[in-house]
Design a protein around this motif. Sequence first.
Motif, PDB file in Angstrom:
ATOM      1  N   GLY A  55       0.803  -1.217   0.000  1.00 43.58           N
ATOM      2  CA  GLY A  55       0.000   0.000   0.000  1.00 43.58           C
ATOM      3  C   GLY A  55       0.835   1.266   0.000  1.00 43.58           C
ATOM      4  O   GLY A  55       0.510   2.264   0.643  1.00 43.58           O
ATOM      5  N   PHE A  56       1.917   1.247  -0.766  1.00 43.35           N
ATOM      6  CA  PHE A  56       2.812   2.402  -0.790  1.00 43.35           C
ATOM      7  C   PHE A  56       2.232   3.546  -1.628  1.00 43.35           C
ATOM      8  O   PHE A  56       1.393   3.338  -2.508  1.00 43.35           O
ATOM      9  CB  PHE A  56       4.164   2.008  -1.408  1.00 43.35           C
ATOM     10  CG  PHE A  56       4.952   1.022  -0.595  1.00 43.35           C
ATOM     11  CD1 PHE A  56       5.744   1.456   0.460  1.00 43.35           C
ATOM     12  CD2 PHE A  56       4.913  -0.335  -0.877  1.00 43.35           C
ATOM     13  CE1 PHE A  56       6.489   0.561   1.206  1.00 43.35           C
ATOM     14  CE2 PHE A  56       5.643  -1.240  -0.133  1.00 43.35           C
ATOM     15  CZ  PHE A  56       6.430  -0.794   0.916  1.00 43.35           C
ATOM     16  N   ARG A  57       2.699   4.746  -1.344  1.00 44.15           N
ATOM     17  CA  ARG A  57       2.542   5.838  -2.295  1.00 44.15           C
ATOM     18  C   ARG A  57       3.738   5.751  -3.236  1.00 44.15           C
ATOM     19  O   ARG A  57       4.896   5.711  -2.774  1.00 44.15           O
ATOM     20  CB  ARG A  57       2.508   7.187  -1.593  1.00 44.15           C
ATOM     21  CG  ARG A  57       2.390   8.381  -2.563  1.00 44.15           C
ATOM     22  CD  ARG A  57       2.101   9.647  -1.794  1.00 44.15           C
ATOM     23  NE  ARG A  57       2.123  10.853  -2.611  1.00 44.15           N
ATOM     24  CZ  ARG A  57       1.102  11.278  -3.360  1.00 44.15           C
ATOM     25  NH1 ARG A  57      -0.024  10.571  -3.398  1.00 44.15           N
ATOM     26  NH2 ARG A  57       1.188  12.397  -4.057  1.00 44.15           N
ATOM     27  N   CYS A  58       3.483   5.690  -4.518  1.00 44.60           N
ATOM     28  CA  CYS A  58       4.543   5.479  -5.506  1.00 44.60           C
ATOM     29  C   CYS A  58       4.627   6.697  -6.415  1.00 44.60           C
ATOM     30  O   CYS A  58       3.614   7.116  -6.992  1.00 44.60           O
ATOM     31  CB  CYS A  58       4.266   4.229  -6.332  1.00 44.60           C
ATOM     32  SG  CYS A  58       4.123   2.727  -5.347  1.00 44.60           S
ATOM     33  N   VAL A  59       5.822   7.239  -6.550  1.00 45.01           N
ATOM     34  CA  VAL A  59       6.040   8.468  -7.309  1.00 45.01           C
ATOM     35  C   VAL A  59       7.150   8.220  -8.331  1.00 45.01           C
ATOM     36  O   VAL A  59       8.248   7.803  -7.972  1.00 45.01           O
ATOM     37  CB  VAL A  59       6.443   9.633  -6.385  1.00 45.01           C
ATOM     38  CG1 VAL A  59       6.668  10.912  -7.183  1.00 45.01           C
ATOM     39  CG2 VAL A  59       5.391   9.844  -5.297  1.00 45.01           C
TER      40      VAL A  59
END
Length: 303
Positions: A55-59
């Motif tokens: 559930g990462f925030r991926c940039v």
Amino acid sequence: MITTCSHALPHGITLSCRITGEKGRPVLMFLHGFPEAAFVWDGLLEHFARPENGGFRCVAPNLRGFEHSSAPQDAAAYRPKHLVQDIAALIALEGGHLECLVAHDWGGAVAWNLAASQPALMNKLAIINSPHPGTFLRELQNSPAQQAASAYMNFLIRPDAEALLAEDDFRRLWAFFTQMGAAEGPHAWLTEAVKAQYRDLWRQGLTGPCNYYRASPLRPPRPGAPHHDPAAAAVTIPREMLEVHLPTLVLWALDDTALPPALLEGLGDYVPQMDLRRIEGATHWIVHEQPALVAAHLQQFLR
């Protein structure tokens, strides 16, 4: 779902980004290489944003000079200190700290520098077929095989490189994908849809991408080059700029003709917490060729 946005950085550069996951979650940042763009990471952005995968925030930013990011015309604007400044500023806008910085090719050059100089910005580092500056400099200075493998860099610094790359529907750029590895098999990923993405990207301009090579002295010597351009022969890098004291995953596709496995020799001396995984049957373009395998290695490393 992947969203796109532009992040205006305090020093006047804007980076266009592809993002998945909720703000406030631990952040993974992905840095692309040449002649690519942030879209190469789309499958991994979607994978790692799912709750069952962390559930990462991926940039994934487009580095300066690529896609809709700022593209200064002056080659000096692409020196490592400026590229590192961009990513450090982007990390600050994304909460100031990463769970992991993941990088390939030129993105890896930026990541090695950032991890050595500002390790507090991240918990972990993951490098995919991107040479460490210490071993790359050694091989460029001493290895005829590496000098030959990197000779394409001296084409990309030519003043007419952009025009030549654009000729014949980008014939020379397609050759980077089809000739920088095994002669057959791995190119099934280069579908018409993927080619369309790349054409759209390259039509937005090639000066920024070529300027990465013009700004870097880490190139093989050129026969007949002027004395003021000794390339890698004149470079020394202080030891403190080479050591990375973070848990570091190095994924290395062994059929990469531009970056032979000799670049891995002595790497552990600079990166004492290294987890090195050699990948048989994959080329420089492993992120395209085997995205599920890359995701599995990253998933294990992030646990």
